[in-house]
Write a protein that holds these residues in place. Structure first.
Motif, PDB file in Angstrom:
ATOM      1  N   THR A  70      37.651  38.306  36.240  1.00  0.00           N
ATOM      2  CA  THR A  70      37.362  36.417  36.411  1.00  0.00           C
ATOM      3  C   THR A  70      38.766  36.369  35.491  1.00  0.00           C
ATOM      4  O   THR A  70      38.911  34.913  35.007  1.00  0.00           O
TER       5      THR A  70
ATOM      6  N   ILE B 220      40.829  28.315  46.884  1.00  0.00           N
ATOM      7  CA  ILE B 220      41.225  29.178  45.375  1.00  0.00           C
ATOM      8  C   ILE B 220      41.387  28.037  43.999  1.00  0.00           C
ATOM      9  O   ILE B 220      40.650  28.738  43.449  1.00  0.00           O
ATOM     10  N   ALA B 221      41.470  26.851  44.483  1.00  0.00           N
ATOM     11  CA  ALA B 221      40.775  26.126  43.746  1.00  0.00           C
ATOM     12  C   ALA B 221      39.300  26.005  42.971  1.00  0.00           C
ATOM     13  O   ALA B 221      38.754  25.586  41.868  1.00  0.00           O
TER      14      ALA B 221
ATOM     15  N   LYS C 257      42.215  35.797  33.875  1.00  0.00           N
ATOM     16  CA  LYS C 257      43.797  35.927  34.548  1.00  0.00           C
ATOM     17  C   LYS C 257      45.076  37.237  34.358  1.00  0.00           C
ATOM     18  O   LYS C 257      45.708  37.549  34.683  1.00  0.00           O
TER      19      LYS C 257
ATOM     20  N   VAL D 236      34.293  29.793  38.263  1.00  0.00           N
ATOM     21  CA  VAL D 236      35.177  30.684  37.064  1.00  0.00           C
ATOM     22  C   VAL D 236      35.548  30.746  36.451  1.00  0.00           C
ATOM     23  O   VAL D 236      34.279  30.874  34.517  1.00  0.00           O
ATOM     24  N   GLU D 237      36.335  29.193  35.830  1.00  0.00           N
ATOM     25  CA  GLU D 237      35.824  28.276  34.725  1.00  0.00           C
ATOM     26  C   GLU D 237      34.836  27.574  34.034  1.00  0.00           C
ATOM     27  O   GLU D 237      34.758  27.875  32.877  1.00  0.00           O
TER      28      GLU D 237
ATOM     29  N   ARG E 207      45.748  32.086  29.983  1.00  0.00           N
ATOM     30  CA  ARG E 207      46.825  31.620  31.111  1.00  0.00           C
ATOM     31  C   ARG E 207      48.316  32.239  30.350  1.00  0.00           C
ATOM     32  O   ARG E 207      49.168  32.805  31.680  1.00  0.00           O
TER      33      ARG E 207
ATOM     34  N   ASP F 191      38.272  29.032  41.561  1.00  0.00           N
ATOM     35  CA  ASP F 191      38.751  28.831  39.923  1.00  0.00           C
ATOM     36  C   ASP F 191      38.072  27.849  39.376  1.00  0.00           C
ATOM     37  O   ASP F 191      38.063  27.975  38.334  1.00  0.00           O
TER      38      ASP F 191
ATOM     39  N   ASP G 264      30.326  33.854  37.719  1.00  0.00           N
ATOM     40  CA  ASP G 264      31.266  34.996  37.541  1.00  0.00           C
ATOM     41  C   ASP G 264      30.439  35.953  38.501  1.00  0.00           C
ATOM     42  O   ASP G 264      30.904  36.982  38.909  1.00  0.00           O
TER      43      ASP G 264
END
Ligand code: URA
Length: 298
Positions: free
Chosen positions: A132, A12-13, A134, A19-20, A160, A16, A24
């Motif tokens: 994409t 997941i990290a 949160k 995506v960061e 966030r 992430d 995408d």
């Protein structure tokens, strides 16, 4: 030894991180290790011209062999190339952004309150940004206020937390408001696009078009007397101007809602001011003009 929970967290990290960084979209079924590919020798170049005598004796560069491919047994048809899955626009049944925008408009028309609009947007699946991001970043501040600020799109902090203008730009916006006697109890704050674009890129024309009906309805339901457009995308979306923000700022434009027309002031985005602090003097002029307008004197 790593547990499967650790492996899942790492995965997941890893996703992430992509995506960061603005990745995408998967372009292929399986990932390619481009670093390893760089070590693979390039295919041999074939000479088409006949080799001249003089060149035959010249020292030859080692030409590495191209990697061999397994050939299918004779007679078997060549394997069909793997077909990439058809791209869908988000997960919505409607495949195209135009359809998504029509769908958004039809649904937005049906809601009667800002709470209903937020609930509708939270379930709306036809904007790919949703997948994409949160969180949906709908609004902050006082929806009954006379004044509405509209920014561009959420950044990492807003994504966030789920509220607009929470990071450094938000802190500057709060200071700019305070300078003319305002705070978030006296203003409503939203964005042109309510989901964070990956890697903080600008929203695309298609994403703006899909989200536009929601923004229009949000403005209509909040019904402010004055709108402040923060930065170029908000200014273009609200006023329709094609001018750059440095030309467009400092002026009021009419903004027509179905029931009345109000005024929209274009000014510089706080994120821009953080990068170009000298330009704060222009924003200060705009905010003084805003104060005069709020006092009914402009
Ligand atoms: N920039 C924006 O335009 N909006 C936010 O909510 C945060 C930063």
């Amino acid at each position: 030894m790593t547990s499967s929970a650790d492996a899942q967290r790492d995965l997941i990290a890893y996703l992430d991180f992509h995506v960061e960084s603005g990745v995408d979209l998967a372009l292929d079924e399986a990932p390619h290790d481009r670093f390893r590919e760089a070590d693979t020798p390039a295919p041999t170049l074939r000479r088409s011209a006949p080799v001249r005598e003089a060149q035959v004796d010249a020292p030859r560069l080692e030409q590495p062999e191209a990697p061999r491919r397994e050939l299918p047994p004779r007679g078997d048809p060549p394997p069909a190339p793997e077909k990439a899955p058809a791209r869908t626009y988000g997960q919505s049944a409607s495949a195209k952004p135009e359809d998504a925008a029509i769908d958004a408009r039809a649904r937005a028309k049906d809601v009667g309150t800002l709470e209903e609009l937020e609930a509708l947007m939270a379930t709306f699946d036809a904007c790919p940004l949703k997948f994409t991001a949160k969180n949906l970043v709908f609004a902050d501040g006082n929806p009954a206020a006379k004044l509405m600020f509209i920014g561009e799109a959420p950044g990492a902090d807003e994504d966030r937390i789920g509220k607009p203008f929470m990071g450094r730009s938000g802190q500057l916006l709060d200071r700019m408001m305070a300078a003319i006697g305002l705070d978030r109890t006296k203003a409503y704050v939203a964005n042109v696009v309510p989901w964070r674009p990956p890697g903080n890129r600008e929203p695309t024309i298609q994403e703006l078009a899909v989200c536009r009906p929601f923004l229009e309805r949000q403005i209509e339901l909040a019904d402010p007397d004055i709108i402040v457009c923060l930065g170029s995308p908000a200014t273009k979306a609200i006023t329709g101007t094609k001018d750059g923000i440095l030309k467009a700022r400092g002026r009021f434009y009419p903004y027509a809602m179905p029931h009345r027309t109000v005024r929209a002031l274009a000014t510089l985005h706080p994120a821009y001011l953080l990068r170009q602090p000298m330009q704060k003097r222009l924003a200060w002029r705009d905010f003084r003009l805003l104060r005069t307008a709020l006092d009914g004197k402009a």
